[in-house]
Scaffold this motif. Structure first.
Motif, short mmCIF file in Angstrom:
data_model
loop_
_atom_site.label_atom_id
_atom_site.label_comp_id
_atom_site.label_asym_id
_atom_site.label_seq_id
_atom_site.Cartn_x
_atom_site.Cartn_y
_atom_site.Cartn_z
N HIS A 293 39.90 53.30 51.49
CA HIS A 293 38.67 52.90 50.79
C HIS A 293 37.47 52.98 51.73
O HIS A 293 36.43 53.56 51.38
CB HIS A 293 38.81 51.48 50.25
N ARG A 294 37.63 52.43 52.93
CA ARG A 294 36.50 52.39 53.86
C ARG A 294 36.14 53.77 54.40
O ARG A 294 34.97 54.09 54.59
CB ARG A 294 36.83 51.44 55.01
N THR A 295 37.16 54.59 54.67
CA THR A 295 36.92 55.90 55.27
C THR A 295 36.53 56.96 54.24
O THR A 295 35.57 57.72 54.44
CB THR A 295 38.17 56.37 56.03
N HIS A 296 37.27 57.00 53.14
CA HIS A 296 37.09 58.07 52.16
C HIS A 296 36.39 57.62 50.89
O HIS A 296 36.10 58.46 50.01
CB HIS A 296 38.46 58.67 51.79
N GLY A 297 36.14 56.33 50.76
CA GLY A 297 35.51 55.84 49.53
C GLY A 297 36.44 55.79 48.35
O GLY A 297 35.99 55.68 47.20
N LEU A 298 37.77 55.87 48.58
CA LEU A 298 38.72 55.80 47.48
C LEU A 298 38.66 54.40 46.86
O LEU A 298 38.77 53.39 47.56
CB LEU A 298 40.14 56.08 48.00
N PRO A 299 38.48 54.31 45.54
CA PRO A 299 38.37 52.99 44.88
C PRO A 299 39.72 52.28 44.81
O PRO A 299 40.43 52.34 43.82
CB PRO A 299 37.83 53.34 43.49
N VAL A 300 40.06 51.61 45.89
CA VAL A 300 41.34 50.94 46.04
C VAL A 300 41.21 49.44 45.80
O VAL A 300 40.24 48.82 46.24
CB VAL A 300 41.90 51.17 47.47
N CYS A 301 42.19 48.87 45.09
CA CYS A 301 42.37 47.42 45.04
C CYS A 301 43.80 47.12 45.49
O CYS A 301 44.72 47.87 45.17
CB CYS A 301 42.17 46.87 43.63
N VAL A 302 43.97 46.05 46.24
CA VAL A 302 45.29 45.62 46.69
C VAL A 302 45.64 44.31 45.99
O VAL A 302 44.81 43.39 45.93
CB VAL A 302 45.32 45.41 48.21
N THR A 303 46.85 44.21 45.44
CA THR A 303 47.30 42.96 44.84
C THR A 303 48.49 42.43 45.64
O THR A 303 49.32 43.20 46.12
CB THR A 303 47.72 43.14 43.37
N ARG A 304 48.54 41.11 45.78
CA ARG A 304 49.64 40.46 46.49
C ARG A 304 50.19 39.35 45.63
O ARG A 304 49.53 38.33 45.42
CB ARG A 304 49.15 39.93 47.85
N CYS A 305 51.39 39.57 45.12
CA CYS A 305 51.96 38.65 44.14
C CYS A 305 53.04 37.78 44.76
O CYS A 305 53.61 38.09 45.81
CB CYS A 305 52.55 39.42 42.96
N SER A 306 53.33 36.68 44.09
CA SER A 306 54.44 35.81 44.50
C SER A 306 55.73 36.33 43.87
O SER A 306 55.76 37.39 43.25
CB SER A 306 54.14 34.37 44.11
N ASN A 307 56.83 35.59 44.05
CA ASN A 307 58.14 36.05 43.60
C ASN A 307 58.18 36.28 42.09
O ASN A 307 57.87 35.37 41.32
CB ASN A 307 59.22 35.03 43.96
N ASN A 308 58.58 37.47 41.69
CA ASN A 308 58.68 37.80 40.27
C ASN A 308 60.07 37.47 39.72
O ASN A 308 61.06 37.50 40.44
CB ASN A 308 58.43 39.28 40.05
N TYR A 309 60.12 37.20 38.42
CA TYR A 309 61.39 37.04 37.72
C TYR A 309 61.20 37.52 36.29
O TYR A 309 60.07 37.69 35.81
CB TYR A 309 61.87 35.59 37.74
N GLY A 310 62.32 37.77 35.60
CA GLY A 310 62.26 38.23 34.22
C GLY A 310 63.41 39.18 33.94
O GLY A 310 64.26 39.42 34.80
N PRO A 311 63.46 39.74 32.72
CA PRO A 311 64.54 40.65 32.36
C PRO A 311 64.45 41.97 33.13
O PRO A 311 63.39 42.34 33.61
CB PRO A 311 64.34 40.87 30.86
#
Length: 322
Positions: free
Chosen positions: A166-184
Motif C-alpha cells: 500500500h505504501r510503496t505501490h498505492g495498492l488499496p490494501v486493508c488488513v483484518t485480524r480476527c479472533s478464533n473462528n467457529y461454525g460449520p
C-alpha cells in the motif's frame, strides 16, 4: 464486480463465497466470484456444493505461489479477499517451511499481481495471534506485532508485506485480524470440531496444560460479514480487528462442549502444553465498530449449540476428513 477469493474452498472462505453468491451482502450484490484454491487437505469442493451450479461462480484449482496463474486469475478483478493460508499452529511447530511459503511468498505473489492489475481493493485476512499474548486488556490496531509461533510469524510477515505494498505501490490494501473462528464446515483438526467429533464418538479430548489459555470466540458468519464491510467501506492502508466478544478459557469451552454432547469430565485428557503457547488473546474491535458499524450478531451459546448440532447431523462430512 468481480471478486477473487483465495482459499475459497476452506472453512471461512467457503462461507464468504456462499454468502456473496446468496446475496447476503448488499454492497457485493450480483458480484461474480472466482475461487482460487489449491485444494489441500482443508480445502474441499464439498464446501461449495450449495453454490456450485451458480453461473456467477468460477473455481480455479491452483497455488497462490504460482505467479503466472495468479496474474491470469487477478486480471480484471475488482476485489481480492485473501484467505488462503496454512493456519494450524501445531503443524507450524512441526514444520514451518510450508507456512512461510504459502503465508509469505504466496501473499507477496498475490500483492504483486494485484498491483500490476490495478485491483481496486485487496483484503488481507489475518489473525489476532500476530499480536502475541496479553495478560490484561485488549490489543488495538496500533500495537506492534509480537508473534510467538511460526504460523503467527508468517501471518505477521504477510500483513507487513500487504501494508508495504500500500505504501510503496498505492495498492488499496486493508488488513483484518480476527479472533478464533467457529461454525460449520471447520476442518476437524481445530479445537471445537476436534472435541465435538471425539465426544460424539465417546472418545477423550486432549486439553493442553492446565486449560487456562483464554481465547475470544467469533462465529464465522460474523467474521464474514465484517470482511464484507471492510471490502466495501474499509480505508486503504488500515488494519481492522474483528472480535467476537466472548472470552473463555479452553477448559471452560471444553465444559460447554461436554454438556452439549452429553458427556462428562472423565473424557478430558490433560496433555503436555504446546511449545510457546500464548496464554491469552484479546482484540479491541472499537475501530471497525465506529468506522464501519460492525458488531457480532450471533450469541455465543446459540452459535455453539448450532455448531455442535451441525457436526452431529453431518458425521459423514467430518469422518471423511480424518
Amino acid at each position: 464486480m468481480r471478486i477473487v477469493v483465495t482459499g475459497g474452498a476452506g472453512f471461512i472462505g467457503s462461507h464468504f463465497v456462499r454468502q456473496v453468491i446468496g446475496g447476503a451482502y448488499p454492497g457485493l450484490a450480483g458480484a461474480e466470484v472466482t475461487v482460487l484454491d489449491k485444494f489441500t487437505y482443508a480445502g474441499l469442493r464439498a464446501n461449495l456444493a450449495a453454490v456450485a451450479d451458480s453461473a456467477r461462480l468460477t473455481v480455479v484449482a491452483g497455488d497462490v505461489c504460482d505467479p503466472h496463474l495468479v496474474r491470469r486469475v487477478l486480471t480484471g478483478a475488482d476485489l481480492v479477499v485473501h484467505l488462503a493460508a496454512e493456519s494450524h499452529v501445531d503443524r507450524s511447530i512441526e514444520g514451518a517451511a510450508e507456512f512461510v511459503r504459502t503465508n509469505v511468498l504466496g501473499t507477496q505473489t498475490l500483492l504483486e499481481a494485484a498491483a500490476r492489475a490495478e485491483v481496486a481493493r485487496f483484503v488481507q485476512v489475518s489473525t489476532d495471534e500476530v499480536y502475541g499474548s496479553i495478560e490484561q486488556g485488549s490489543w488495538d490496531e496500533a500495537q506492534p506485532v509480537r508473534p510467538s509461533s511460526p504460523y503467527s510469524a508468517s501471518k505477521a510477515a504477510g500483513d507487513l508485506l500487504a501494508l508495504a505494498y500500500h505504501r510503496t505501490h498505492g495498492l488499496p490494501v486493508c488488513v483484518t485480524r480476527c479472533s478464533n473462528n467457529y461454525g460449520p464446515n471447520q476442518y476437524p483438526e481445530k479445537l471445537i470440531p476436534l472435541f465435538v467429533g471425539n465426544l460424539l464418538e465417546g472418545r477423550t479430548v486432549p486439553l493442553y496444560g492446565d486449560g487456562g489459555q483464554v481465547r475470544d470466540w467469533l462465529h464465522v458468519a460474523d467474521h464474514c460479514r465484517a470482511l464484507a464491510l471492510v471490502a466495501e467501506q474499509g480505508r486503504p492502508g488500515e488494519v481492522y480487528n474483528i472480535g467476537g466478544g466472548t472470552e473463555l478459557t479452553n477448559r471452560q469451552l471444553a465444559g460447554r462442549l461436554l454438556e452439549l454432547c452429553g458427556a462428562d469430565e472423565s473424557l478430558i485428557e490433560p496433555v503436555a502444553d504446546r511449545k510457546g503457547h500464548d496464554r491469552r488473546y484479546s482484540v479491541d474491535s472499537t475501530k471497525i465498530s465506529e468506522q464501519l458499524g460492525y458488531a457480532p450478531r450471533v450469541p455465543f451459546e446459540q452459535g455453539l449449540a448450532r455448531t455442535v448440532r451441525w457436526y452431529a447431523e453431518h458425521r459423514d462430512w467430518w469422518t471423511a476428513q480424518r
